[in-house]
Design an enzyme around this catalytic site. Structure first.
Site, PDB file in Angstrom:
ATOM      1  N   LYS A 167       8.125 -11.558 -15.766  1.00 10.14           N
ATOM      2  CA  LYS A 167       8.167 -10.041 -15.795  1.00 10.14           C
ATOM      3  C   LYS A 167       9.284  -9.858 -14.914  1.00 10.14           C
ATOM      4  CE  LYS A 167       3.610  -8.809 -17.315  1.00 10.14           C
ATOM      5  NZ  LYS A 167       2.309  -8.522 -16.975  1.00 10.14           N
TER       6      LYS A 167
ATOM      7  N   ASP B 293       3.015   0.478 -16.996  1.00  3.07           N
ATOM      8  CA  ASP B 293       2.146  -0.489 -17.600  1.00  3.07           C
ATOM      9  C   ASP B 293       0.876   0.262 -18.443  1.00  3.07           C
ATOM     10  OD1 ASP B 293       1.547  -3.332 -18.169  1.00  3.07           O
ATOM     11  OD2 ASP B 293       0.081  -3.333 -16.456  1.00  3.07           O
TER      12      ASP B 293
ATOM     13  N   GLN C  97      -0.619  -6.511 -11.593  1.00  8.36           N
ATOM     14  CA  GLN C  97      -1.115  -7.697 -12.271  1.00  8.36           C
ATOM     15  C   GLN C  97      -2.621  -7.799 -12.313  1.00  8.36           C
ATOM     16  OE1 GLN C  97       0.863  -9.409 -14.271  1.00  8.36           O
ATOM     17  NE2 GLN C  97      -0.939 -10.448 -15.158  1.00  8.36           N
TER      18      GLN C  97
END
Lengths: 284, 284
Positions: A58, A125, A102
């Protein structure tokens, strides 16, 4: 070249490239206007190798499109309180436009509490409760990236969910559940299936659109697929294997995503796009 | 006495009474401990006669179980900004434990903005985005009252949704959508149907549990019902008519709610129960 049987392959790689190209242009515009790049904070707790790889991918992609990434690695021993405090600081930091935590985080951490420390305007996200409800109610909040990527694939291949029967296999808070809500917002009839579902094959057989989000290799068999159905495989299991038995399913499907090169690339593309969106919105 | 065919009638009135009796006891305990009754603020914008009746019913029920209600009537000309300000004040008022904004509000008001001004801890009607996501993620927030009432009816009649196919007809933010999420959290396979659904009858025919939340009188026909299915009618149309053609459906259903005396009474009972929950939680 894989044999796709009768199915047309839906290239997530192509869809992602189009998103990413546009995002790079907009990131450059942002930098020109403001004198700084959009910034994504990436938070990684512990040293799980797969998670480290994902975050590295990413961040590399960020660099390529002109997004700065601010990496925050934390030890596996981090407490929920420490993580919440750190994320709250990032939420309040004007130099940070988007926040990616994450997941999964280590088991001793209350992941939901950590997610909720992300300010809705920086939830690029799409993991907060606010973003989930926004997806469900058709608002303008950020979307969970994988389901949003799948919607972009459908759009790119002119699949209109309206009136179609979409079966979502899996009900996780960041994949199956928001996936169903996004399809419902586009007027699909949506069925949520999961581990407690009885006679899953016969339900999948009624589906015009199938989204596999189970996390079990080749779990969805080809004979479950209605001829001509649209099959999206959000699974990514060890050895580059999806949740759908691809060779079998491709014989019957009308359109199908491969693994790799299907859903995966669009997930990251949407993350980057939403980071640039966030940067512009925070400046507005 | 209505002919219920083969079906057993599920009495929402009985289920509501059990909830209300317990709520009255707890309200009395709260009053004894604190020297004041739990307090529900009821906000009504405009003078729609049906809405006035609903609010009056709710306030009467509050009085019966020992909950104080603080009524705030507002003119139909109230702006979104004024309504948001008022609800924010109620959210910050320590004397108010729960807030009910009677809906629908007049069309010029942004209903979602008004709902979101309700503090999650006072959202005893379960209408905020936070409460919705909490229902979806299996958290402990307040539930939307009608879907929660339906879950209580299922429990009272020993219907375990686990593994069953539940078909929810309707997808409104406070009824159909949270209904599906509550059933999913209890391990049902859930299908959302709505006005764009194709061949609704054949989908309903596969349902073990049917929830009708359409708002159209006798919309769900008896021949759509699988023999033995559990039918819950959340509709309440003019002339005491539900969304299900009761006489037809009762011939085939295993269990069915009547209208009136089905889902309706449990909605208010859950509202009162959640108000007392809120009062105790705010004191804790």
């Amino acid at each position: 070249m894989t044999d796709t049987g009768n199915a047309v392959l839906m290239s997530g790689t192509d869809v992602a490239r189009a998103i990413t190209d546009r995002t790079a242009q907009r990131a450059a515009q942002f930098a020109e206007k403001t004198g700084r790049k959009p910034c994504l904070a990436t938070v990684l707790v512990g040293d799980d190798p797969a998670s480290e790889t994902y975050v590295r991918m990413k961040r590399n992609r960020c660099a390529k499109v002109g997004i700065e990434s601010k990496h925050v690695p934390l030890p596996a021993s981090t407490t929920t309180a420490q993580l919440v405090e750190l994320i709250t600081d990032l939420s309040n930091d004007p130099a940070v436009n988007g926040i990616l935590l994450q997941h999964p985080v280590p088991a001793h951490i209350d992941e939901r509490a950590a997610f909720e420390a992300i300010a809705p305007g920086k939830d690029v996200d799409g993991v907060t409760m606010h973003s989930f409800a926004d997806m469900a109610f058709g608002g303008k909040g950020f979307a969970s990236c994988t389901p949003a990527g799948i919607m972009r694939i459908l759009d790119a291949y002119d699949v209109d969910p309206r009136g179609k029967h979409a079966v979502v296999i899996g009900r996780s808070p960041i994949l199956g559940k928001p996936m169903g809500m996004l399809l419902l917002a586009r007027d699909a009839t949506v069925t949520y299936c999961h581990s407690k579902t009885q006679d899953l094959p016969s339900i999948v057989r009624t589906a015009d659109i199938v989204v596999a989000a189970v996390g079990r290799p080749e779990f969805v068999r080809g004979e479950w697929i209605k001829p001509g159905a649209v099959v999206l495989d959000a699974g990514y299991n060890e050895g580059n294997v999806g949740d759908v038995a691809f060779d079998e399913a491709a014989v019957r499907a009308g359109l199908i995503t491969p693994v790799p090169g299907g859903v995966g690339p669009t997930t990251i593309a949407v993350l980057l796009e939403q980071t640039v969106d966030a940067a512009f919105e925070q400046r507005a």
